[in-house]
Scaffold this active site. Structure first.
Site, PDB file in Angstrom:
ATOM      1  N   SER A 179       3.289 -10.759   4.470  1.00 17.17           N
ATOM      2  CA  SER A 179       3.274 -10.090   3.508  1.00 17.17           C
ATOM      3  C   SER A 179       3.344  -8.718   3.614  1.00 17.17           C
ATOM      4  CB  SER A 179       1.915 -10.417   2.507  1.00 17.17           C
ATOM      5  OG  SER A 179       0.676 -10.185   3.238  1.00 17.17           O
ATOM      6  N   ASP A 180       3.660  -8.059   2.556  1.00 19.40           N
ATOM      7  CA  ASP A 180       3.968  -6.583   2.915  1.00 19.40           C
ATOM      8  C   ASP A 180       3.232  -5.872   1.569  1.00 19.40           C
ATOM      9  OD1 ASP A 180       4.648  -4.433   4.970  1.00 19.40           O
ATOM     10  OD2 ASP A 180       5.490  -3.762   3.275  1.00 19.40           O
ATOM     11  N   GLN A 181       3.068  -4.739   1.634  1.00 19.21           N
ATOM     12  CA  GLN A 181       2.870  -3.700   0.313  1.00 19.21           C
ATOM     13  C   GLN A 181       3.194  -2.415   0.637  1.00 19.21           C
ATOM     14  OE1 GLN A 181      -1.301  -3.125  -0.752  1.00 19.21           O
ATOM     15  NE2 GLN A 181      -0.848  -3.990  -2.522  1.00 19.21           N
TER      16      GLN A 181
END
Length: 204
Positions: free
Chosen positions: A84-86
């Site tokens: 995931s990334d944000q």
């Protein structure tokens, strides 16, 4: 030790984030950890939604060569890799981790009395079948005025320097100044539970 959490599959969380670890554990899963060493700054996309999806994909691609994928293909039970990334978006501009204390201070001053959004992605890859699917989620966060002394304490404590946009709404020093969250707190913390749960099911 037997657990009821995931009898039919194994999970690898491809993240070094404590918050993501905590959320996945809260969901009742046992998992192993791996981290992806990628140069996030070298990957650019105009839209934050595209950027976080491409970064989650890049993390999965960086982790896969470190794994004995041939063994996973032979295994009776599938292994699912979560990456995931944000990013934080403020006035249309993407913000990643602050590069300095000065930048973190400016970020927090900007949020004071204003609002920002988090855009996060989750990608689940089935290492047995090769199936991969991801989604993104956006949450709007509105703030009261944040006093300078609270900002200085946050910078001194240091956690804000390690997170996208210097934004950490669950921190006890910032929580009193959060006016409204339109979306889920787990998404702001880096792993939206409902999307993760759904993608894990779809990947099996």
């Amino acid at each position: 030790m037997e657990t009821n959490s995931s009898p039919s599959f194994k999970i690898i969380l491809g993240s070094s984030s404590n918050a993501r670890r905590k959320i996945l554990a809260e969901m009742g899963y046992e998992f192993t950890l791996m981290t992806a060493d990628i140069d996030e700054k070298s990957i650019r996309k105009e839209k934050p939604e595209e950027l976080v999806m491409v970064l989650a994909q890049a993390k999965a691609e960086a982790i896969r060569p470190k794994l004995p994928v041939g063994d996973y293909v032979k295994d009776a039970e599938p292994t699912l890799l979560i990456t995931s990334d944000q990013v934080v978006v403020y006035e249309g501009v993407v913000r990643e981790k602050p590069s300095s204390k000065e930048e973190a201070r400016q970020f927090l001053k900007d949020y004071s009395g204003g609002h920002a959004a988090t855009v996060g992605s989750v990608l689940v890859t089935n290492l047995k079948t090769g199936f991969s699917k991801g989604e993104w989620d956006r949450v709007e966060i509105y703030f009261h005025e944040i006093p300078d002394e609270a900002i200085e304490k946050l910078i001194e404590e240091g956690t804000v320097l390690k997170v996208a946009g210097g934004l950490i709404i669950e921190h006890p020093l910032i929580l009193p100044f959060v006016k409204e969250v339109v979306g889920t707190t787990d998404s702001v913390m880096g792993l939206p539970k409902d999307i993760t749960e759904r993608l894990l099911k779809e990947a099996l």
